[in-house]
Design a protein around this motif. Sequence first.
Motif, PDB file in Angstrom:
ATOM      1  N   SER A 106      -1.917  14.849   8.907  1.00 18.18           N
ATOM      2  CA  SER A 106      -1.399  14.010   7.826  1.00 18.18           C
ATOM      3  C   SER A 106      -2.383  12.878   7.570  1.00 18.18           C
ATOM      4  CB  SER A 106      -0.029  13.429   8.205  1.00 18.18           C
ATOM      5  OG  SER A 106       0.892  14.452   8.494  1.00 18.18           O
ATOM      6  N   HIS A 107      -2.693  12.640   6.310  1.00 21.70           N
ATOM      7  CA  HIS A 107      -3.593  11.529   5.991  1.00 21.70           C
ATOM      8  C   HIS A 107      -3.109  10.832   4.723  1.00 21.70           C
ATOM      9  CE1 HIS A 107      -5.749  14.083   2.961  1.00 21.70           C
ATOM     10  NE2 HIS A 107      -5.404  15.034   3.797  1.00 21.70           N
ATOM     11  N   ARG A 108      -3.290   9.536   4.679  1.00 17.07           N
ATOM     12  CA  ARG A 108      -2.797   8.742   3.556  1.00 17.07           C
ATOM     13  C   ARG A 108      -3.518   9.082   2.259  1.00 17.07           C
ATOM     14  NH1 ARG A 108       0.417   4.269   3.957  1.00 17.07           N
ATOM     15  NH2 ARG A 108       0.936   3.556   6.063  1.00 17.07           N
ATOM     16  N   VAL A 135      -7.359   0.965   5.585  1.00 17.10           N
ATOM     17  CA  VAL A 135      -6.397   1.461   6.576  1.00 17.10           C
ATOM     18  C   VAL A 135      -7.146   2.363   7.544  1.00 17.10           C
ATOM     19  CG1 VAL A 135      -4.160   2.559   6.915  1.00 17.10           C
ATOM     20  CG2 VAL A 135      -4.669   1.423   4.741  1.00 17.10           C
ATOM     21  N   GLU A 136      -6.975   2.128   8.857  1.00 12.20           N
ATOM     22  CA  GLU A 136      -7.770   2.841   9.854  1.00 12.20           C
ATOM     23  C   GLU A 136      -6.894   3.423  10.962  1.00 12.20           C
ATOM     24  OE1 GLU A 136     -10.780   3.448   9.345  1.00 12.20           O
ATOM     25  OE2 GLU A 136     -11.393   1.966   7.872  1.00 12.20           O
ATOM     26  N   ALA A 157      -3.893   5.674   9.189  1.00 12.38           N
ATOM     27  CA  ALA A 157      -4.482   6.415   8.068  1.00 12.38           C
ATOM     28  C   ALA A 157      -4.432   7.921   8.272  1.00 12.38           C
ATOM     29  CB  ALA A 157      -5.936   5.986   7.867  1.00 12.38           C
ATOM     30  N   ARG A 158      -4.610   8.371   9.509  1.00 11.70           N
ATOM     31  CA  ARG A 158      -4.682   9.796   9.800  1.00 11.70           C
ATOM     32  C   ARG A 158      -3.956  10.063  11.112  1.00 11.70           C
ATOM     33  NH1 ARG A 158      -9.486   7.972   7.764  1.00 11.70           N
ATOM     34  NH2 ARG A 158      -9.864   6.999   9.768  1.00 11.70           N
ATOM     35  N   ILE A 202       0.852  -1.191   0.000  1.00  7.90           N
ATOM     36  CA  ILE A 202       0.000   0.000   0.000  1.00  7.90           C
ATOM     37  C   ILE A 202       0.892   1.246   0.000  1.00  7.90           C
ATOM     38  CG2 ILE A 202      -1.822   1.260   1.204  1.00  7.90           C
ATOM     39  CD1 ILE A 202      -2.704  -1.454   0.195  1.00  7.90           C
ATOM     40  N   SER A 203       0.547   2.234  -0.798  1.00 10.20           N
ATOM     41  CA  SER A 203       1.351   3.451  -0.920  1.00 10.20           C
ATOM     42  C   SER A 203       1.576   4.099   0.445  1.00 10.20           C
ATOM     43  CB  SER A 203       0.662   4.458  -1.844  1.00 10.20           C
ATOM     44  OG  SER A 203       1.335   5.702  -1.791  1.00 10.20           O
ATOM     45  N   PRO A 204       2.844   4.444   0.759  1.00  3.13           N
ATOM     46  CA  PRO A 204       3.144   5.072   2.052  1.00  3.13           C
ATOM     47  C   PRO A 204       2.965   6.592   2.034  1.00  3.13           C
ATOM     48  CG  PRO A 204       5.175   4.688   0.864  1.00  3.13           C
ATOM     49  CD  PRO A 204       4.064   4.180  -0.024  1.00  3.13           C
ATOM     50  N   GLU A 205       2.539   7.166   0.924  1.00  2.35           N
ATOM     51  CA  GLU A 205       2.473   8.621   0.789  1.00  2.35           C
ATOM     52  C   GLU A 205       1.365   9.225   1.646  1.00  2.35           C
ATOM     53  OE1 GLU A 205       2.557  10.306  -3.122  1.00  2.35           O
ATOM     54  OE2 GLU A 205       3.547   8.544  -3.942  1.00  2.35           O
ATOM     55  N   TYR A 206       1.710  10.331   2.285  1.00  2.37           N
ATOM     56  CA  TYR A 206       0.759  11.086   3.089  1.00  2.37           C
ATOM     57  C   TYR A 206       0.530  12.461   2.463  1.00  2.37           C
ATOM     58  CZ  TYR A 206       0.600   8.026   7.225  1.00  2.37           C
ATOM     59  OH  TYR A 206       0.377   6.989   8.085  1.00  2.37           O
ATOM     60  N   ILE A 207      -0.663  12.975   2.651  1.00  3.04           N
ATOM     61  CA  ILE A 207      -0.967  14.369   2.336  1.00  3.04           C
ATOM     62  C   ILE A 207      -0.927  15.121   3.664  1.00  3.04           C
ATOM     63  CG2 ILE A 207      -2.691  15.981   1.456  1.00  3.04           C
ATOM     64  CD1 ILE A 207      -3.783  13.654  -0.236  1.00  3.04           C
TER      65      ILE A 207
END
Length: 414
Positions: A325-327, A343-344, A348-349, A190-195
């Motif tokens: 930060s959130h995925r 993802v929870e 996830a957040r 699963i992509s590890p990138e966060y916004i």
Amino acid sequence: MEKAGAPPPPSLQVQYESLALEAALSTLLAVALYSALKMSVDGIRHWRARVSVLVVGAGPVGLTAALVAVRSGKVLKLTLLDERSRAALLCRAQQIALDPRSVRFLLGLGVDFDNMEGCWEQEHFFTKIGVFQEHLLSILEQHKRRLAVHILLGTKFSDDFLKKNLVSNWPEIIVLADGSRGESSAVLGISPEYIVESCNAYGANAVIERPDQRQVPTPEIRAHSLYFDLSAYGMDMSAMRKESPKPGFHLKIYGTFRNRYLALACPASDSKMVRFLRHTLNSSIMKNVFHQSFNAYKMDIEPRVNELTLHHIQCSARLFEIMLSHRRVTAAFIDGDNVVVTVEGEAARVLNFDTGCGVNLGLIGLESTEELIYKVATAMDQHDIFEALAAKIRHSKQVVEDFKQNGLFTTMFE
């Protein structure tokens, strides 16, 4: 002799109409029978539909997700795993605060707050994480009587675990709730990138650890519209008074008497005091602010912080911008194995500012999990699966938007 094109005799006209009516009724009956049969078959299929679920992480969010699964009525087998031992989970003394929304959600899952060590204050429930986890584990263990519930503590979710346990027997749904530092997402690709987005506020945190104090759940304390005299540090208070009135700082004191936490926050502004506390190089200023704030608003029965115990305070050096930060990816479909992944919680957040309500943000994300389980269990094809995933993703995004707009207001500024 009848003329060509003349209407049929009345008797033939009646027969034609009767035949047409019978044909229409037969067609309607056939459609009704087909619809009824299809509804019956679909109803039976929906009623009998079951899935297997794997939950990674036995913290408050993971255990609640497991409870949602077994209460959904659509799970035949549930596996819960965590790399920590049962003793390590249950000895956690940190306090969590459950707001009224989370309390209602947990009550619907059968959580019995009357039989849990904790305290109530304005419809909020305060308890220790270990106590909360122990209660949810006991509820899950009761479900072993009617369905397959496997609780694997001291077991890490890894490539090795996948090879030994899931190669030929993947669950239909995997819930990843192993925290912001968990590695389960990477294991599944699963992509590890966060916004990372601003919550339009500034804040600072402090913790006071006092081993001689009680480790019992304690209601939180809030104070609003606070201003601080910083003239001793060169802040010109007379100049500040000439500024247009702006909202002051908001303070929250929470946690047990042994582990006391303080959160200080204010809406983003360009006031002189905010600029001063954001850019100061003197780290003792924030310690003094927290020192004075704690002594002013603490509970009467707990001791003050004095010059001798000041070293017990650990705090932020200055105000920082509060970020959420959130995925980018909170739900996915593993095509080859036909597995839905969600993802929870803090996986996830995650907020870079501890308000003592991090668990609430995670539990709100679980409110759409039962719907996801039902839709996946009753799906006819991949289109239905993707519809279920799309609904879950929409809810995850809504949780983020709601927190950015209202989260700090409800947890700090009210």
